[in-house]
Design an enzyme around this catalytic site. Structure first.
Site, PDB file in Angstrom:
ATOM      1  N   LYS A   9      44.652  18.373  40.608  1.00 53.90           N
ATOM      2  CA  LYS A   9      45.752  17.545  41.108  1.00 53.90           C
ATOM      3  C   LYS A   9      45.203  16.263  41.743  1.00 53.90           C
ATOM      4  O   LYS A   9      43.989  16.147  41.972  1.00 53.90           O
ATOM      5  CB  LYS A   9      46.575  18.372  42.110  1.00 53.90           C
ATOM      6  CG  LYS A   9      47.227  19.618  41.477  1.00 53.90           C
ATOM      7  CD  LYS A   9      48.030  20.409  42.510  1.00 53.90           C
ATOM      8  CE  LYS A   9      48.737  21.595  41.864  1.00 53.90           C
ATOM      9  NZ  LYS A   9      49.596  22.316  42.839  1.00 53.90           N
ATOM     10  N   TYR A  49      57.313  21.010  36.212  1.00 53.10           N
ATOM     11  CA  TYR A  49      57.694  21.904  37.313  1.00 53.10           C
ATOM     12  C   TYR A  49      59.185  22.251  37.279  1.00 53.10           C
ATOM     13  O   TYR A  49      59.771  22.536  38.322  1.00 53.10           O
ATOM     14  CB  TYR A  49      57.332  21.266  38.655  1.00 53.10           C
ATOM     15  CG  TYR A  49      55.863  21.428  39.054  1.00 53.10           C
ATOM     16  CD1 TYR A  49      55.264  22.695  39.110  1.00 53.10           C
ATOM     17  CD2 TYR A  49      55.088  20.339  39.415  1.00 53.10           C
ATOM     18  CE1 TYR A  49      53.931  22.852  39.494  1.00 53.10           C
ATOM     19  CE2 TYR A  49      53.751  20.485  39.802  1.00 53.10           C
ATOM     20  CZ  TYR A  49      53.180  21.751  39.840  1.00 53.10           C
ATOM     21  OH  TYR A  49      51.864  21.909  40.225  1.00 53.10           O
ATOM     22  N   PHE A  57      61.058  21.630  48.258  1.00 51.72           N
ATOM     23  CA  PHE A  57      59.848  20.801  48.177  1.00 51.72           C
ATOM     24  C   PHE A  57      59.675  20.120  46.821  1.00 51.72           C
ATOM     25  O   PHE A  57      58.680  19.446  46.592  1.00 51.72           O
ATOM     26  CB  PHE A  57      58.605  21.638  48.507  1.00 51.72           C
ATOM     27  CG  PHE A  57      58.427  22.875  47.651  1.00 51.72           C
ATOM     28  CD1 PHE A  57      57.853  22.804  46.387  1.00 51.72           C
ATOM     29  CD2 PHE A  57      58.845  24.120  48.112  1.00 51.72           C
ATOM     30  CE1 PHE A  57      57.690  23.939  45.599  1.00 51.72           C
ATOM     31  CE2 PHE A  57      58.695  25.271  47.327  1.00 51.72           C
ATOM     32  CZ  PHE A  57      58.120  25.175  46.066  1.00 51.72           C
ATOM     33  N   ARG A  85      43.828  32.101  37.365  1.00 59.77           N
ATOM     34  CA  ARG A  85      44.569  32.121  38.635  1.00 59.77           C
ATOM     35  C   ARG A  85      43.712  32.724  39.752  1.00 59.77           C
ATOM     36  O   ARG A  85      43.790  32.294  40.902  1.00 59.77           O
ATOM     37  CB  ARG A  85      45.860  32.930  38.474  1.00 59.77           C
ATOM     38  CG  ARG A  85      46.863  32.335  37.498  1.00 59.77           C
ATOM     39  CD  ARG A  85      47.757  31.302  38.102  1.00 59.77           C
ATOM     40  NE  ARG A  85      48.692  31.858  39.059  1.00 59.77           N
ATOM     41  CZ  ARG A  85      49.686  31.153  39.615  1.00 59.77           C
ATOM     42  NH1 ARG A  85      49.865  29.872  39.279  1.00 59.77           N
ATOM     43  NH2 ARG A  85      50.489  31.711  40.487  1.00 59.77           N
ATOM     44  N   THR A  91      48.754  30.498  45.964  1.00 63.32           N
ATOM     45  CA  THR A  91      49.470  29.224  46.112  1.00 63.32           C
ATOM     46  C   THR A  91      49.170  28.601  47.477  1.00 63.32           C
ATOM     47  O   THR A  91      48.895  27.412  47.583  1.00 63.32           O
ATOM     48  CB  THR A  91      50.988  29.462  45.973  1.00 63.32           C
ATOM     49  OG1 THR A  91      51.226  30.123  44.730  1.00 63.32           O
ATOM     50  CG2 THR A  91      51.761  28.154  46.015  1.00 63.32           C
ATOM     51  N   ARG A 102      40.978  27.196  46.082  1.00 61.15           N
ATOM     52  CA  ARG A 102      41.880  26.874  47.200  1.00 61.15           C
ATOM     53  C   ARG A 102      41.370  27.459  48.512  1.00 61.15           C
ATOM     54  O   ARG A 102      41.560  26.881  49.583  1.00 61.15           O
ATOM     55  CB  ARG A 102      43.295  27.342  46.892  1.00 61.15           C
ATOM     56  CG  ARG A 102      43.987  26.498  45.802  1.00 61.15           C
ATOM     57  CD  ARG A 102      45.266  27.158  45.329  1.00 61.15           C
ATOM     58  NE  ARG A 102      46.023  26.354  44.374  1.00 61.15           N
ATOM     59  CZ  ARG A 102      47.008  26.845  43.622  1.00 61.15           C
ATOM     60  NH1 ARG A 102      47.331  28.129  43.714  1.00 61.15           N
ATOM     61  NH2 ARG A 102      47.654  26.062  42.783  1.00 61.15           N
ATOM     62  N   ASN A 112      47.196  21.440  47.432  1.00 56.75           N
ATOM     63  CA  ASN A 112      46.361  22.604  47.074  1.00 56.75           C
ATOM     64  C   ASN A 112      45.495  22.393  45.826  1.00 56.75           C
ATOM     65  O   ASN A 112      45.097  23.347  45.171  1.00 56.75           O
ATOM     66  CB  ASN A 112      47.209  23.889  47.009  1.00 56.75           C
ATOM     67  CG  ASN A 112      48.267  23.855  45.937  1.00 56.75           C
ATOM     68  OD1 ASN A 112      48.429  22.853  45.231  1.00 56.75           O
ATOM     69  ND2 ASN A 112      48.981  24.944  45.765  1.00 56.75           N
ATOM     70  N   HIS A 115      46.062  23.187  39.684  1.00 59.38           N
ATOM     71  CA  HIS A 115      47.176  23.907  39.074  1.00 59.38           C
ATOM     72  C   HIS A 115      46.631  24.853  38.011  1.00 59.38           C
ATOM     73  O   HIS A 115      45.687  24.511  37.297  1.00 59.38           O
ATOM     74  CB  HIS A 115      48.142  22.933  38.383  1.00 59.38           C
ATOM     75  CG  HIS A 115      49.064  23.633  37.417  1.00 59.38           C
ATOM     76  ND1 HIS A 115      50.196  24.296  37.830  1.00 59.38           N
ATOM     77  CD2 HIS A 115      48.977  23.830  36.083  1.00 59.38           C
ATOM     78  CE1 HIS A 115      50.776  24.853  36.765  1.00 59.38           C
ATOM     79  NE2 HIS A 115      50.055  24.589  35.697  1.00 59.38           N
ATOM     80  N   GLU A 126      53.076  24.664  28.829  1.00 56.15           N
ATOM     81  CA  GLU A 126      52.387  23.574  29.542  1.00 56.15           C
ATOM     82  C   GLU A 126      51.364  22.883  28.648  1.00 56.15           C
ATOM     83  O   GLU A 126      51.242  21.656  28.678  1.00 56.15           O
ATOM     84  CB  GLU A 126      51.727  24.133  30.814  1.00 56.15           C
ATOM     85  CG  GLU A 126      52.776  24.568  31.836  1.00 56.15           C
ATOM     86  CD  GLU A 126      52.216  25.364  33.011  1.00 56.15           C
ATOM     87  OE1 GLU A 126      50.975  25.567  33.071  1.00 56.15           O
ATOM     88  OE2 GLU A 126      53.014  25.779  33.870  1.00 56.15           O
TER      89      GLU A 126
HETATM   90  P1  GTP Z   1      50.728  25.622  40.553  1.00 56.41           P
HETATM   91  O1  GTP Z   1      49.459  26.149  39.942  1.00 56.41           O
HETATM   92  O2  GTP Z   1      50.592  24.213  41.073  1.00 56.41           O
HETATM   93  O3  GTP Z   1      51.919  25.818  39.661  1.00 56.41           O
HETATM   94  O4  GTP Z   1      50.921  26.514  41.868  1.00 56.41           O
HETATM   95  P2  GTP Z   1      51.405  28.020  41.966  1.00 56.41           P
HETATM   96  O5  GTP Z   1      51.755  28.567  40.616  1.00 56.41           O
HETATM   97  O6  GTP Z   1      50.387  28.737  42.763  1.00 56.41           O
HETATM   98  O7  GTP Z   1      52.718  27.886  42.841  1.00 56.41           O
HETATM   99  P3  GTP Z   1      54.205  27.481  42.378  1.00 56.41           P
HETATM  100  O8  GTP Z   1      54.249  27.281  40.900  1.00 56.41           O
HETATM  101  O9  GTP Z   1      55.146  28.434  43.008  1.00 56.41           O
HETATM  102  O10 GTP Z   1      54.373  26.077  43.107  1.00 56.41           O
HETATM  103  C1  GTP Z   1      53.899  24.890  42.500  1.00 56.41           C
HETATM  104  C2  GTP Z   1      53.322  24.002  43.552  1.00 56.41           C
HETATM  105  O11 GTP Z   1      54.341  23.622  44.449  1.00 56.41           O
HETATM  106  C3  GTP Z   1      52.268  24.640  44.440  1.00 56.41           C
HETATM  107  O12 GTP Z   1      50.977  24.645  43.892  1.00 56.41           O
HETATM  108  C4  GTP Z   1      52.321  23.752  45.652  1.00 56.41           C
HETATM  109  O13 GTP Z   1      51.602  22.532  45.417  1.00 56.41           O
HETATM  110  C5  GTP Z   1      53.803  23.429  45.738  1.00 56.41           C
HETATM  111  N1  GTP Z   1      54.467  24.345  46.655  1.00 56.41           N
HETATM  112  C6  GTP Z   1      54.748  25.664  46.478  1.00 56.41           C
HETATM  113  N2  GTP Z   1      55.351  26.181  47.552  1.00 56.41           N
HETATM  114  C7  GTP Z   1      55.450  25.155  48.435  1.00 56.41           C
HETATM  115  C8  GTP Z   1      55.978  25.044  49.739  1.00 56.41           C
HETATM  116  O14 GTP Z   1      56.492  26.001  50.323  1.00 56.41           O
HETATM  117  N3  GTP Z   1      55.892  23.808  50.337  1.00 56.41           N
HETATM  118  C9  GTP Z   1      55.335  22.736  49.718  1.00 56.41           C
HETATM  119  N4  GTP Z   1      55.270  21.569  50.368  1.00 56.41           N
HETATM  120  N5  GTP Z   1      54.818  22.811  48.489  1.00 56.41           N
HETATM  121  C10 GTP Z   1      54.878  24.002  47.860  1.00 56.41           C
HETATM  122 MG    MG Z   2      53.006  27.531  39.309  1.00 58.40          MG
END
Ligand code: GTP
Ligand code: MG
Length: 149
Positions: A9, A49, A57, A85, A91, A102, A112, A115, A126
C-alpha cells in the site's frame, strides 16, 4: 497453481517496505508472476474494495489507497492465498504477531502497509481487476522440485 493478489500500500511504498514484502514471499518459496507500480484511481479502488462500501472507513480507505503509488503483485504457489495472509498478519496490527509484516512494521489499522486476497475467489477477481492477462508471466522456477514433493 493457486495465485493471490498482494499489494504494498502507499504507506508501505513510502516507508521502503517493497523489498521486505517481496523478500518474505520469495523466501517462503512462492513464485512472483506479475509486478508493477500503480497510481490507482479512486474509481479503481472503490471497485477493489466494493465489499466494504457500507463501512464507515470506506471513503478514508479509498483516499489512503489513492494517496500514492502501490506495488501490485501476483504470487503463485500451493496454498498461497491462505499462507500469504499468514505472512501479512491480521487486519489490525495490534493483533498481528511479530514475524508477520503487519506485526513487525506497522501500528494502525488504517495504515497497515500491505493487502492480500482473502480467498481464492477474491484473488481471481482482484488479479483480473489489477492485471491484464498478458502481464502475468508463466515461468518455471528452478527451485520448484525442491519445494514440492
Ligand atoms: P486488505 O488485505 O487490505 O483487504 O485487509 P484485510 O483483508 O485484512 O481487511 P479488510 O478487507 O476487512 O479491510 C480492508 C482494509 O480496510 C484494511 O486492510 C484496513 O486498511 C482498512 N480497515 C479495516 N478495518 C478498518 C477500521 O476499522 N478502521 C480503518 N480506519 N480502516 C480499516
Ligand atoms: Mg480484505
Amino acid at each position: 497453481m493457486e495465485q493471490t493478489f498482494i499489494a504494498v500500500k502507499p504507506d508501505g511504498v513510502q516507508r521502503g517496505l517493497v523489498g521486505e514484502t517481496v523478500r518474505r514471499f520469495e523466501q517462503k518459496g512462492f513464485k512472483l508472476v506479475a509486478m508493477k507500480m500503480v497510481q490507482a484511481s479512486s474509481a479503481h479502488l472503490e471497485e477493489h474494495y466494493k465489499d466494504l462500501k457500507e463501512k464507515p472507513f470506506f471513503s478514508g480507505l479509498c483516499t489512503y489507497m489513492a494517496s500514492g503509488p502501490v506495488v501490485a503483485m501476483v504470487w503463485e504457489g500451493s496454498g498461497v492465498v491462505a499462507m500469504g495472509r499468514m505472512l501479512l498478519g491480521e487486519t489490525k496490527p495490534q493483533d498481528s504477531l511479530p514475524g508477520t509484516l503487519r506485526g513487525d512494521f506497522c501500528i494502525n489499522v488504517g495504515r497497515n502497509i500491505v493487502h492480500g486476497s482473502d480467498s481464492v475467489e477474491s484473488a481471481k477477481r482482484e488479479i483480473a481487476l489489477w492485471f491484464k492477462r498478458e502481464e502475468i508471466v508463466t515461468w518455471k522456477s528452478c527451485t520448484h522440485d525442491w519445494l514440492y514433493e
